[in-house]
Scaffold this motif. Structure first.
Motif, PDB file in Angstrom:
ATOM      1  N   LEU A 126       0.836  -1.199   0.000  1.00 49.22           N
ATOM      2  CA  LEU A 126       0.000   0.000   0.000  1.00 49.22           C
ATOM      3  C   LEU A 126       0.872   1.249   0.000  1.00 49.22           C
ATOM      4  CD1 LEU A 126      -2.695  -1.263   2.499  1.00 49.22           C
ATOM      5  CD2 LEU A 126      -2.827  -1.193  -0.011  1.00 49.22           C
ATOM      6  N   SER A 127       0.533   2.205  -0.852  1.00 49.13           N
ATOM      7  CA  SER A 127       1.383   3.370  -1.090  1.00 49.13           C
ATOM      8  C   SER A 127       1.114   4.565  -0.196  1.00 49.13           C
ATOM      9  CB  SER A 127       1.238   3.819  -2.554  1.00 49.13           C
ATOM     10  OG  SER A 127       1.619   2.779  -3.424  1.00 49.13           O
ATOM     11  N   GLU A 128      -0.118   4.802   0.167  1.00 46.80           N
ATOM     12  CA  GLU A 128      -0.457   5.983   0.958  1.00 46.80           C
ATOM     13  C   GLU A 128      -0.398   5.682   2.450  1.00 46.80           C
ATOM     14  OE1 GLU A 128      -2.242   6.689  -3.023  1.00 46.80           O
ATOM     15  OE2 GLU A 128      -2.653   5.081  -1.635  1.00 46.80           O
ATOM     16  N   PRO A 129      -0.197   6.725   3.253  1.00 47.80           N
ATOM     17  CA  PRO A 129      -0.265   6.533   4.716  1.00 47.80           C
ATOM     18  C   PRO A 129      -1.633   5.971   5.094  1.00 47.80           C
ATOM     19  CG  PRO A 129       0.565   8.716   4.186  1.00 47.80           C
ATOM     20  CD  PRO A 129       0.082   8.112   2.901  1.00 47.80           C
ATOM     21  N   ILE A 130      -1.644   5.171   6.137  1.00 51.10           N
ATOM     22  CA  ILE A 130      -2.883   4.499   6.534  1.00 51.10           C
ATOM     23  C   ILE A 130      -2.942   4.424   8.054  1.00 51.10           C
ATOM     24  CG2 ILE A 130      -1.842   2.210   6.375  1.00 51.10           C
ATOM     25  CD1 ILE A 130      -4.508   1.269   5.139  1.00 51.10           C
ATOM     26  N   THR A 131      -4.143   4.482   8.593  1.00 56.25           N
ATOM     27  CA  THR A 131      -4.304   4.446  10.051  1.00 56.25           C
ATOM     28  C   THR A 131      -4.633   3.048  10.557  1.00 56.25           C
ATOM     29  OG1 THR A 131      -6.640   5.044   9.872  1.00 56.25           O
ATOM     30  CG2 THR A 131      -5.050   6.855  10.166  1.00 56.25           C
ATOM     31  N   SER A 132      -4.802   2.090   9.662  1.00 55.27           N
ATOM     32  CA  SER A 132      -5.114   0.718  10.063  1.00 55.27           C
ATOM     33  C   SER A 132      -4.006   0.150  10.935  1.00 55.27           C
ATOM     34  CB  SER A 132      -5.298  -0.163   8.826  1.00 55.27           C
ATOM     35  OG  SER A 132      -6.312   0.349   7.996  1.00 55.27           O
ATOM     36  N   LYS A 133      -4.386  -0.768  11.791  1.00 56.46           N
ATOM     37  CA  LYS A 133      -3.453  -1.413  12.725  1.00 56.46           C
ATOM     38  C   LYS A 133      -3.562  -2.928  12.586  1.00 56.46           C
ATOM     39  CE  LYS A 133      -2.566   2.523  14.821  1.00 56.46           C
ATOM     40  NZ  LYS A 133      -1.616   3.356  14.150  1.00 56.46           N
ATOM     41  N   ILE A 134      -2.603  -3.621  13.154  1.00 53.38           N
ATOM     42  CA  ILE A 134      -2.693  -5.082  13.209  1.00 53.38           C
ATOM     43  C   ILE A 134      -3.699  -5.429  14.293  1.00 53.38           C
ATOM     44  CG2 ILE A 134      -1.451  -7.208  13.743  1.00 53.38           C
ATOM     45  CD1 ILE A 134       1.060  -5.720  12.606  1.00 53.38           C
ATOM     46  N   ALA A 135      -4.748  -6.158  13.910  1.00 46.29           N
ATOM     47  CA  ALA A 135      -5.829  -6.484  14.830  1.00 46.29           C
ATOM     48  C   ALA A 135      -5.823  -7.949  15.259  1.00 46.29           C
ATOM     49  CB  ALA A 135      -7.181  -6.143  14.193  1.00 46.29           C
ATOM     50  N   VAL A 136      -5.182  -8.811  14.455  1.00 48.44           N
ATOM     51  CA  VAL A 136      -5.213 -10.245  14.737  1.00 48.44           C
ATOM     52  C   VAL A 136      -3.857 -10.862  14.396  1.00 48.44           C
ATOM     53  CG1 VAL A 136      -6.338 -12.448  14.187  1.00 48.44           C
ATOM     54  CG2 VAL A 136      -7.659 -10.330  14.093  1.00 48.44           C
ATOM     55  N   HIS A 137      -3.373 -11.734  15.271  1.00 47.41           N
ATOM     56  CA  HIS A 137      -2.193 -12.557  15.003  1.00 47.41           C
ATOM     57  C   HIS A 137      -2.671 -13.994  14.881  1.00 47.41           C
ATOM     58  CE1 HIS A 137       1.186  -9.759  15.679  1.00 47.41           C
ATOM     59  NE2 HIS A 137       0.317  -9.126  16.437  1.00 47.41           N
ATOM     60  N   LEU A 138      -2.326 -14.653  13.779  1.00 50.72           N
ATOM     61  CA  LEU A 138      -2.726 -16.037  13.526  1.00 50.72           C
ATOM     62  C   LEU A 138      -1.544 -16.990  13.668  1.00 50.72           C
ATOM     63  CD1 LEU A 138      -4.716 -15.392  10.222  1.00 50.72           C
ATOM     64  CD2 LEU A 138      -5.649 -15.552  12.536  1.00 50.72           C
ATOM     65  N   HIS A 139      -1.812 -18.218  14.043  1.00 52.65           N
ATOM     66  CA  HIS A 139      -0.816 -19.295  14.133  1.00 52.65           C
ATOM     67  C   HIS A 139       0.384 -18.907  14.992  1.00 52.65           C
ATOM     68  CE1 HIS A 139      -2.991 -21.754  11.272  1.00 52.65           C
ATOM     69  NE2 HIS A 139      -3.140 -20.669  10.525  1.00 52.65           N
ATOM     70  N   THR A 140       0.115 -18.282  16.111  1.00 52.98           N
ATOM     71  CA  THR A 140       1.210 -17.859  16.996  1.00 52.98           C
ATOM     72  C   THR A 140       1.932 -19.056  17.620  1.00 52.98           C
ATOM     73  OG1 THR A 140      -0.332 -17.600  18.841  1.00 52.98           O
ATOM     74  CG2 THR A 140       0.159 -15.632  17.518  1.00 52.98           C
ATOM     75  N   GLU A 141       1.250 -20.188  17.721  1.00 51.15           N
ATOM     76  CA  GLU A 141       1.902 -21.376  18.291  1.00 51.15           C
ATOM     77  C   GLU A 141       2.980 -21.932  17.366  1.00 51.15           C
ATOM     78  OE1 GLU A 141      -1.004 -24.221  19.564  1.00 51.15           O
ATOM     79  OE2 GLU A 141      -1.784 -22.886  21.108  1.00 51.15           O
ATOM     80  N   SER A 142       2.929 -21.563  16.081  1.00 53.43           N
ATOM     81  CA  SER A 142       3.983 -22.027  15.169  1.00 53.43           C
ATOM     82  C   SER A 142       4.903 -20.876  14.741  1.00 53.43           C
ATOM     83  CB  SER A 142       3.368 -22.710  13.939  1.00 53.43           C
ATOM     84  OG  SER A 142       2.582 -21.815  13.195  1.00 53.43           O
ATOM     85  N   ALA A 143       4.874 -19.786  15.495  1.00 54.42           N
ATOM     86  CA  ALA A 143       5.758 -18.652  15.211  1.00 54.42           C
ATOM     87  C   ALA A 143       7.216 -19.081  15.342  1.00 54.42           C
ATOM     88  CB  ALA A 143       5.469 -17.495  16.169  1.00 54.42           C
ATOM     89  N   ALA A 144       8.073 -18.436  14.587  1.00 51.19           N
ATOM     90  CA  ALA A 144       9.507 -18.727  14.645  1.00 51.19           C
ATOM     91  C   ALA A 144      10.043 -18.422  16.045  1.00 51.19           C
ATOM     92  CB  ALA A 144      10.246 -17.892  13.610  1.00 51.19           C
TER      93      ALA A 144
END
Length: 140
Positions: free
Chosen positions: A96-114
């Protein structure tokens, strides 16, 4: 309206709706396709999505499980793709090219995170890049 493009600028698109929040997927497939700790993306309605250029240069890799990765054949950047059995498009946040106010709302598969994904207690955060490759190497 929001615009986006791949690293080389060949594949370009626009989105005619508000971008909702993002999710980060930490599964092994998303780690491998990005070469990073996670894949950050969102969904938009396909009716609000339009390719501007480069659509003919998009290639696709699909695993037997159905996992699909579309990418620019020139620079290799992941690019949006149609979500199977839905009227939604998957959109990688980093394009995405323009500034955006969206945030990370969900983390998926955290049990298999590095195992290396988490910051060390001494983690250094730089507002910009390091002065040199040597400086970065010393920080490691």
């Amino acid at each position: 309206m929001m615009h986006g493009e791949c690293l080389c600028g060949n594949v370009k698109f626009e989105i005619k709706e508000e971008i909702r929040n993002f999710y980060q997927c930490h599964c092994s497939l998303c780690r491998k396709v990005t070469g990073s700790s996670s894949n950050t993306a969102t969904f938009v309605n396909a009716s609000a999505f339009r390719w501007i250029s480069g659509e003919s240069d998009i290639r696709s890799y699909k695993k037997p499980s159905g996992y699909q990765s579309d990418f620019c054949s020139v620079c290799g950047s992941l690019v949006p793709n149609s979500l199977r059995d839905s009227a939604m498009m998957w959109v990688p946040a980093g394009l995405l090219s323009e500034p955006i106010t969206s945030k990370i709302a969900v983390h998926l598969h955290t049990e298999s995170a590095a195992t290396w994904e988490y910051d060390s207690a001494e983690c250094v955060r730089l507002g910009g890049g390091p002065e040199s490759l040597e400086t970065l190497n010393k920080l490691l």
